[in-house]
Motif scaffolding. Structure first.
Motif, PDB file in Angstrom:
ATOM      1  N   HIS A 108      60.059  16.934  50.991  1.00  0.00           N
ATOM      2  CA  HIS A 108      61.303  16.160  50.882  1.00  0.00           C
ATOM      3  C   HIS A 108      61.571  15.860  49.410  1.00  0.00           C
ATOM      4  O   HIS A 108      60.673  15.903  48.572  1.00  0.00           O
ATOM      5  CB  HIS A 108      61.198  14.848  51.673  1.00  0.00           C
ATOM      6  CG  HIS A 108      61.091  15.034  53.156  1.00  0.00           C
ATOM      7  ND1 HIS A 108      62.187  15.184  53.968  1.00  0.00           N
ATOM      8  CD2 HIS A 108      59.998  15.131  53.950  1.00  0.00           C
ATOM      9  CE1 HIS A 108      61.783  15.337  55.210  1.00  0.00           C
ATOM     10  NE2 HIS A 108      60.463  15.310  55.240  1.00  0.00           N
ATOM     11  N   GLY A 109      62.840  15.566  49.121  1.00  0.00           N
ATOM     12  CA  GLY A 109      63.188  15.214  47.749  1.00  0.00           C
ATOM     13  C   GLY A 109      63.228  16.428  46.839  1.00  0.00           C
ATOM     14  O   GLY A 109      63.650  17.514  47.232  1.00  0.00           O
ATOM     15  N   ARG A 110      62.741  16.271  45.610  1.00  0.00           N
ATOM     16  CA  ARG A 110      62.821  17.332  44.621  1.00  0.00           C
ATOM     17  C   ARG A 110      61.731  18.381  44.816  1.00  0.00           C
ATOM     18  O   ARG A 110      60.600  18.078  45.204  1.00  0.00           O
ATOM     19  CB  ARG A 110      62.696  16.750  43.207  1.00  0.00           C
ATOM     20  CG  ARG A 110      63.965  16.061  42.707  1.00  0.00           C
ATOM     21  CD  ARG A 110      63.861  15.755  41.226  1.00  0.00           C
ATOM     22  NE  ARG A 110      63.708  16.950  40.402  1.00  0.00           N
ATOM     23  CZ  ARG A 110      64.727  17.719  39.997  1.00  0.00           C
ATOM     24  NH1 ARG A 110      65.958  17.425  40.360  1.00  0.00           N
ATOM     25  NH2 ARG A 110      64.490  18.771  39.229  1.00  0.00           N
ATOM     26  N   LEU A 111      62.105  19.623  44.529  1.00  0.00           N
ATOM     27  CA  LEU A 111      61.115  20.688  44.438  1.00  0.00           C
ATOM     28  C   LEU A 111      60.315  20.507  43.151  1.00  0.00           C
ATOM     29  O   LEU A 111      60.795  19.875  42.206  1.00  0.00           O
ATOM     30  CB  LEU A 111      61.806  22.050  44.438  1.00  0.00           C
ATOM     31  CG  LEU A 111      62.500  22.460  45.738  1.00  0.00           C
ATOM     32  CD1 LEU A 111      63.390  23.678  45.492  1.00  0.00           C
ATOM     33  CD2 LEU A 111      61.495  22.762  46.823  1.00  0.00           C
ATOM     34  N   PRO A 112      59.121  21.058  43.077  1.00  0.00           N
ATOM     35  CA  PRO A 112      58.318  20.901  41.850  1.00  0.00           C
ATOM     36  C   PRO A 112      59.036  21.475  40.622  1.00  0.00           C
ATOM     37  O   PRO A 112      59.489  22.629  40.636  1.00  0.00           O
ATOM     38  CB  PRO A 112      57.041  21.687  42.161  1.00  0.00           C
ATOM     39  CG  PRO A 112      56.970  21.762  43.641  1.00  0.00           C
ATOM     40  CD  PRO A 112      58.385  21.794  44.117  1.00  0.00           C
ATOM     41  N   ASP A 113      59.139  20.686  39.576  1.00  0.00           N
ATOM     42  CA  ASP A 113      59.817  21.139  38.355  1.00  0.00           C
ATOM     43  C   ASP A 113      59.157  22.386  37.778  1.00  0.00           C
ATOM     44  O   ASP A 113      59.827  23.278  37.250  1.00  0.00           O
ATOM     45  CB  ASP A 113      59.806  20.018  37.309  1.00  0.00           C
ATOM     46  CG  ASP A 113      60.706  18.857  37.689  1.00  0.00           C
ATOM     47  OD1 ASP A 113      61.662  19.086  38.456  1.00  0.00           O
ATOM     48  OD2 ASP A 113      60.454  17.725  37.229  1.00  0.00           O
ATOM     49  N   GLU A 114      57.839  22.464  37.886  1.00  0.00           N
ATOM     50  CA  GLU A 114      57.118  23.600  37.336  1.00  0.00           C
ATOM     51  C   GLU A 114      57.480  24.889  38.069  1.00  0.00           C
ATOM     52  O   GLU A 114      57.627  25.954  37.448  1.00  0.00           O
ATOM     53  CB  GLU A 114      55.605  23.352  37.421  1.00  0.00           C
ATOM     54  CG  GLU A 114      54.775  24.424  36.730  1.00  0.00           C
ATOM     55  CD  GLU A 114      53.284  24.208  36.908  1.00  0.00           C
ATOM     56  OE1 GLU A 114      52.519  25.068  36.426  1.00  0.00           O
ATOM     57  OE2 GLU A 114      52.880  23.208  37.548  1.00  0.00           O
ATOM     58  N   TRP A 115      57.642  24.798  39.388  1.00  0.00           N
ATOM     59  CA  TRP A 115      58.035  25.973  40.174  1.00  0.00           C
ATOM     60  C   TRP A 115      59.424  26.445  39.751  1.00  0.00           C
ATOM     61  O   TRP A 115      59.662  27.633  39.538  1.00  0.00           O
ATOM     62  CB  TRP A 115      58.003  25.656  41.672  1.00  0.00           C
ATOM     63  CG  TRP A 115      58.347  26.832  42.548  1.00  0.00           C
ATOM     64  CD1 TRP A 115      57.504  27.831  42.936  1.00  0.00           C
ATOM     65  CD2 TRP A 115      59.621  27.140  43.127  1.00  0.00           C
ATOM     66  NE1 TRP A 115      58.170  28.746  43.737  1.00  0.00           N
ATOM     67  CE2 TRP A 115      59.471  28.352  43.865  1.00  0.00           C
ATOM     68  CE3 TRP A 115      60.874  26.526  43.102  1.00  0.00           C
ATOM     69  CZ2 TRP A 115      60.527  28.937  44.565  1.00  0.00           C
ATOM     70  CZ3 TRP A 115      61.931  27.109  43.807  1.00  0.00           C
ATOM     71  CH2 TRP A 115      61.751  28.299  44.521  1.00  0.00           C
ATOM     72  N   ILE A 116      60.349  25.506  39.608  1.00  0.00           N
ATOM     73  CA  ILE A 116      61.716  25.857  39.217  1.00  0.00           C
ATOM     74  C   ILE A 116      61.726  26.497  37.835  1.00  0.00           C
ATOM     75  O   ILE A 116      62.342  27.553  37.622  1.00  0.00           O
ATOM     76  CB  ILE A 116      62.624  24.604  39.252  1.00  0.00           C
ATOM     77  CG1 ILE A 116      62.775  24.096  40.689  1.00  0.00           C
ATOM     78  CG2 ILE A 116      63.997  24.924  38.650  1.00  0.00           C
ATOM     79  CD1 ILE A 116      63.492  22.761  40.805  1.00  0.00           C
TER      80      ILE A 116
END
Length: 383
Positions: A327-335
């Motif tokens: 839920h919420g944001r996807l991992p910034d590192e993945w993006i």
């Protein structure tokens, strides 16, 4: 205590690759696995290496002559006219080197998942490299060379004497699996897909109910083009609950094509990530209700490999492992790691925005049409 789960994966699965421009792109497996790793949601001990299916296992469903043709095609020794007879060398299923070996790993991965569940090593198993539901006994079709789900169901029958409920939520009709067991009352198939009026393979009408002793064990619910979340989920929820109550399976095998999403370039449905939360949630519930938890899940279609498939497929694993992190944001590192390769801006969150697309003007009409289709499809077990 959480259910024991197995995740079937190895780099060998990435070798099922037609060409650089083909829509069937196994990079979606890498994207999904990396997303789960960056969530700390996939432990090394949960990852199980797939085996390569043997010729004998492939021959549970496929003709020996076809298996030989696939081998020859991958070695570059199959004449063009013979290849076409087997559906090989077409635009959908181009020939590529070592295609037999690559395809056998996809089938073997699903058989590995079966063994994990049926021997009690895991209660649930996920093999996202599987789900190639268009393959026929003696012919390739629709990006599918060997049909891993059909082989796995036959394997479940012969090795474990199981009654199998196969549930297919790919936007394309699960034709290859249906026809493999069309006269078999110990296998029940449920396919929810976009109507074949506009979409390959053009089959999956409500009157395809099985034949002979298998009559009444094939269920098809072709939903209208532009179907949205609420209508799709109404069809899915009611049909799965009623079909499971009717059939009472020993094990459930779900095919999880992620191509009913609005972004998918090959289909015409208007679903969002809402359905990809509910698909595994209800499958999980049904598995515990009827099968002592025995649930095997495979992948399938899904051609927006950047914005849709990783989120949809990761949610299956999160549901299996009862992990609420999705839920919420996807991992910034993945993006940040994948954005440099993606032709689209990657979604920042698990869920789609409410204004993902312009409202569909025929929503009421489509919803009523789908309800009527559902009623007709389930009439034999409702009457």
């Amino acid at each position: 205590m959480r259910d024991q789960c197995s995740f079937i994966f190895s780099e060998e699965l990435l070798k099922y690759k037609f060409n650089a421009h083909h829509p069937f792109n196994q990079s979606r497996l890498q994207l999904t696995v990396d997303l789960l790793h960056k969530l700390n949601a996939l432990a090394p001990e949960q990852i199980i290496q797939p085996k390569m299916a043997s010729v004998e296992e492939l021959a549970l469903i496929h003709d020996q002559s076809y298996i030989r043709a696939v081998k020859q095609a991958g070695e570059g020794t199959l004449p063009k006219d013979r290849a076409e007879n087997y559906g090989l060398g077409t635009e959908d299923t181009p020939i590529f080197p070592n295609m037999h070996e690559a395809s056998s790993f996809l089938v073997g991965g699903t058989l590995t998942a079966v063994d994990q569940v049926m021997t009690g090593k895991a209660l649930h198993a996920l093999h996202l490299g599987g789900g190639l539901h268009h393959g026929f006994r003696g012919k390739a079709s629709g990006f599918c060379i060997y049909n891993d789900s059909s082989v796995a169901i036959k394997y479940l029958q012969e090795k474990y004497h199981a009654r199998v409920l196969y549930v297919d939520t790919d936007a394309h009709h699960g034709d290859g699996v249906q026809w493999s067991f069309y006269d078999d009352p110990s296998v029940c198939t449920l396919s929810i897909h976009e109507t074949g009026r506009y979409l390959f393979p053009g089959t999956g009408n409500i009157n395809e109910r099985g034949q002979g002793p298998g009559y009444g064990y094939s269920f098809n619910i072709p939903v209208d083009a532009y179907t949205e979340d609420e209508s799709w989920l109404e069809v899915y929820s009611q049909s799965l609950k009623e079909v499971a109550a009717f059939f009472k399976p020993d094990v459930i095998l779900t095919q999880n094509g992620a191509d009913a999403h609005y972004y998918d370039p090959l289909t015409h449905l208007s679903a969002t990530m809402k359905i990809y939360r509910e698909i595994p949630r209800l499958a999980h519930e049904i598995a515990h209700q009827y099968c002592h938890g025995k649930w095997i899940a495979v992948g399938g279609g899904g051609y927006d490999i950047w914005r849709v498939v990783p989120r949809a497929w990761a949610l299956i694993w999160l549901e299996m492992t009862e992990n609420t992190i999705g839920h919420g944001r996807l991992p910034d590192e993945w993006i940040s790691d994948w954005q440099k390769l993606s032709p689209f801006p990657l979604p920042p969150e698990w869920d789609d925005p409410d204004d993902l697309y312009t409202p569909i003007p025929r929503k009421t009409e489509i919803t009523e049409k789908n309800r009527l289709t559902l009623e007709k499809a389930l009439y034999p077990i409702r009457s």
